[in-house]
Scaffold this motif. Sequence first.
Motif, mmCIF file in Angstrom:
data_model
loop_
_atom_site.group_PDB
_atom_site.id
_atom_site.type_symbol
_atom_site.label_atom_id
_atom_site.label_comp_id
_atom_site.label_asym_id
_atom_site.label_seq_id
_atom_site.Cartn_x
_atom_site.Cartn_y
_atom_site.Cartn_z
ATOM 1 N N MET A 1 0.842 -1.178 0.000
ATOM 2 C CA MET A 1 0.000 0.000 0.000
ATOM 3 C C MET A 1 0.896 1.252 0.000
ATOM 4 O O MET A 1 1.866 1.330 0.730
ATOM 5 C CB MET A 1 -0.914 0.008 1.238
ATOM 6 N N ALA A 2 0.539 2.207 -0.831
ATOM 7 C CA ALA A 2 1.327 3.440 -0.936
ATOM 8 C C ALA A 2 1.111 4.317 0.296
ATOM 9 O O ALA A 2 0.000 4.439 0.801
ATOM 10 C CB ALA A 2 0.944 4.200 -2.189
ATOM 11 N N THR A 3 2.178 4.902 0.746
ATOM 12 C CA THR A 3 2.095 5.823 1.878
ATOM 13 C C THR A 3 1.738 7.216 1.373
ATOM 14 O O THR A 3 1.785 7.485 0.164
ATOM 15 C CB THR A 3 3.445 5.885 2.623
ATOM 16 N N ILE A 4 1.424 8.105 2.304
ATOM 17 C CA ILE A 4 1.173 9.500 1.937
ATOM 18 C C ILE A 4 2.411 10.084 1.269
ATOM 19 O O ILE A 4 2.309 10.800 0.265
ATOM 20 C CB ILE A 4 0.761 10.330 3.172
ATOM 21 N N GLU A 5 3.589 9.740 1.782
ATOM 22 C CA GLU A 5 4.820 10.253 1.208
ATOM 23 C C GLU A 5 4.993 9.782 -0.235
ATOM 24 O O GLU A 5 5.386 10.570 -1.105
ATOM 25 C CB GLU A 5 6.041 9.850 2.050
ATOM 26 N N HIS A 7 2.581 8.857 -2.295
ATOM 27 C CA HIS A 7 1.557 9.564 -3.077
ATOM 28 C C HIS A 7 2.021 10.984 -3.388
ATOM 29 O O HIS A 7 1.945 11.444 -4.536
ATOM 30 C CB HIS A 7 0.232 9.597 -2.304
ATOM 31 N N ASN A 8 2.497 11.693 -2.364
ATOM 32 C CA ASN A 8 2.915 13.077 -2.551
ATOM 33 C C ASN A 8 4.111 13.198 -3.500
ATOM 34 O O ASN A 8 4.192 14.153 -4.273
ATOM 35 C CB ASN A 8 3.208 13.747 -1.210
ATOM 36 N N GLU A 9 5.022 12.230 -3.446
ATOM 37 C CA GLU A 9 6.154 12.236 -4.385
ATOM 38 C C GLU A 9 5.665 12.094 -5.822
ATOM 39 O O GLU A 9 6.177 12.749 -6.729
ATOM 40 C CB GLU A 9 7.149 11.126 -4.042
ATOM 41 N N VAL A 11 2.698 13.014 -6.950
ATOM 42 C CA VAL A 11 2.056 14.285 -7.302
ATOM 43 C C VAL A 11 3.122 15.334 -7.609
ATOM 44 O O VAL A 11 3.039 16.048 -8.609
ATOM 45 C CB VAL A 11 1.109 14.772 -6.183
ATOM 46 N N LEU A 12 4.131 15.416 -6.756
ATOM 47 C CA LEU A 12 5.205 16.395 -6.959
ATOM 48 C C LEU A 12 5.846 16.235 -8.333
ATOM 49 O O LEU A 12 6.121 17.223 -9.023
ATOM 50 C CB LEU A 12 6.259 16.273 -5.859
ATOM 51 N N SER A 13 6.042 14.996 -8.759
ATOM 52 C CA SER A 13 6.685 14.766 -10.060
ATOM 53 C C SER A 13 5.811 15.242 -11.223
ATOM 54 O O SER A 13 6.314 15.450 -12.327
ATOM 55 C CB SER A 13 7.056 13.294 -10.234
ATOM 56 N N SER A 14 4.522 15.426 -10.979
ATOM 57 C CA SER A 14 3.606 15.879 -12.044
ATOM 58 C C SER A 14 3.398 17.392 -12.040
ATOM 59 O O SER A 14 2.779 17.927 -12.958
ATOM 60 C CB SER A 14 2.247 15.184 -11.890
ATOM 61 N N LEU A 15 3.888 18.074 -11.009
ATOM 62 C CA LEU A 15 3.621 19.512 -10.882
ATOM 63 C C LEU A 15 4.511 20.351 -11.788
ATOM 64 O O LEU A 15 5.678 20.019 -12.015
ATOM 65 C CB LEU A 15 3.826 19.963 -9.434
ATOM 66 N N GLU A 16 3.939 21.451 -12.250
ATOM 67 C CA GLU A 16 4.661 22.476 -12.992
ATOM 68 C C GLU A 16 4.526 23.775 -12.220
ATOM 69 O O GLU A 16 3.503 24.013 -11.561
ATOM 70 C CB GLU A 16 4.049 22.672 -14.378
ATOM 71 N N PRO A 17 5.519 24.648 -12.292
ATOM 72 C CA PRO A 17 5.372 25.952 -11.639
ATOM 73 C C PRO A 17 4.080 26.641 -12.101
ATOM 74 O O PRO A 17 3.762 26.640 -13.288
ATOM 75 C CB PRO A 17 6.608 26.720 -12.098
ATOM 76 N N ARG A 71 -0.018 15.622 5.089
ATOM 77 C CA ARG A 71 -1.342 15.570 4.454
ATOM 78 C C ARG A 71 -1.173 15.156 2.997
ATOM 79 O O ARG A 71 -0.190 15.499 2.354
ATOM 80 C CB ARG A 71 -2.034 16.940 4.514
ATOM 81 N N LYS A 72 -2.153 14.450 2.481
ATOM 82 C CA LYS A 72 -2.144 14.047 1.080
ATOM 83 C C LYS A 72 -2.367 15.281 0.208
ATOM 84 O O LYS A 72 -3.241 16.100 0.482
ATOM 85 C CB LYS A 72 -3.257 13.024 0.839
ATOM 86 N N MET A 73 -1.545 15.409 -0.844
ATOM 87 C CA MET A 73 -1.692 16.571 -1.715
ATOM 88 C C MET A 73 -2.160 16.161 -3.100
ATOM 89 O O MET A 73 -1.956 15.023 -3.527
ATOM 90 C CB MET A 73 -0.399 17.368 -1.801
ATOM 91 N N THR A 74 -2.825 17.098 -3.770
ATOM 92 C CA THR A 74 -3.281 16.891 -5.134
ATOM 93 C C THR A 74 -3.027 18.158 -5.940
ATOM 94 O O THR A 74 -2.990 19.254 -5.385
ATOM 95 C CB THR A 74 -4.788 16.561 -5.206
ATOM 96 N N LYS A 75 -2.870 17.973 -7.240
ATOM 97 C CA LYS A 75 -2.842 19.115 -8.150
ATOM 98 C C LYS A 75 -4.303 19.431 -8.445
ATOM 99 O O LYS A 75 -5.060 18.551 -8.849
ATOM 100 C CB LYS A 75 -2.079 18.765 -9.424
ATOM 101 N N ASN A 76 -4.704 20.684 -8.228
ATOM 102 C CA ASN A 76 -6.101 21.042 -8.426
ATOM 103 C C ASN A 76 -6.183 22.382 -9.155
ATOM 104 O O ASN A 76 -6.263 23.435 -8.535
ATOM 105 C CB ASN A 76 -6.839 21.109 -7.085
#
Length: 154
Positions: A1-5, A7-9, A11-17, A71-76
């Motif tokens: 099972m994936a941890t919050i960390e 999951h967040n990693e 998400v981080l890899s998908s983020l753009e400034p 906390r779990k993060m998402t790109k929104n």
Amino acid sequence: MATIEDHNEAVLSSLEPGDQVEFKGPHFNHWAVYIGDGFVIHLTSADGQSSSKTDKAIIRQDKIGDAANNRKMTKNNGKGEKYGLRPFSKSEIVERAKSQLGRKGYNLIARNCEHFVSWCCYDFEISDQVKEWTEIVAEMIANWIEERRNLEGL
């Protein structure tokens, strides 16, 4: 099972400034603007962690992991479509966020972290969380008034 960390990693890899980042909380979610290199700008307490010190809230730059605070993060980036708002370019969003660094002040109803991120992206301060809670409270008051009228035979 994936941890919050984990999951967040991902998400981080998908983020753009210029992306909007939402951190899921138990009662309210926290919002920030991703500016690149693992950093966000957000409206938060002076220590960057405590939500109970809102009288000393400031717009600051922090590592995204510190802002996440487990906390779990998402790109929104969906608010523009939801409200028919055209976002600034991603570089303009980052510049708008940077232009507010050091600004102090917080108001749950009118100037919270979600309002700040919305302003950076759309030049329009809106908080879906405040809107939703306001609707819930208004419905509770309307129900209470209706119950009082029924009890008093009005």
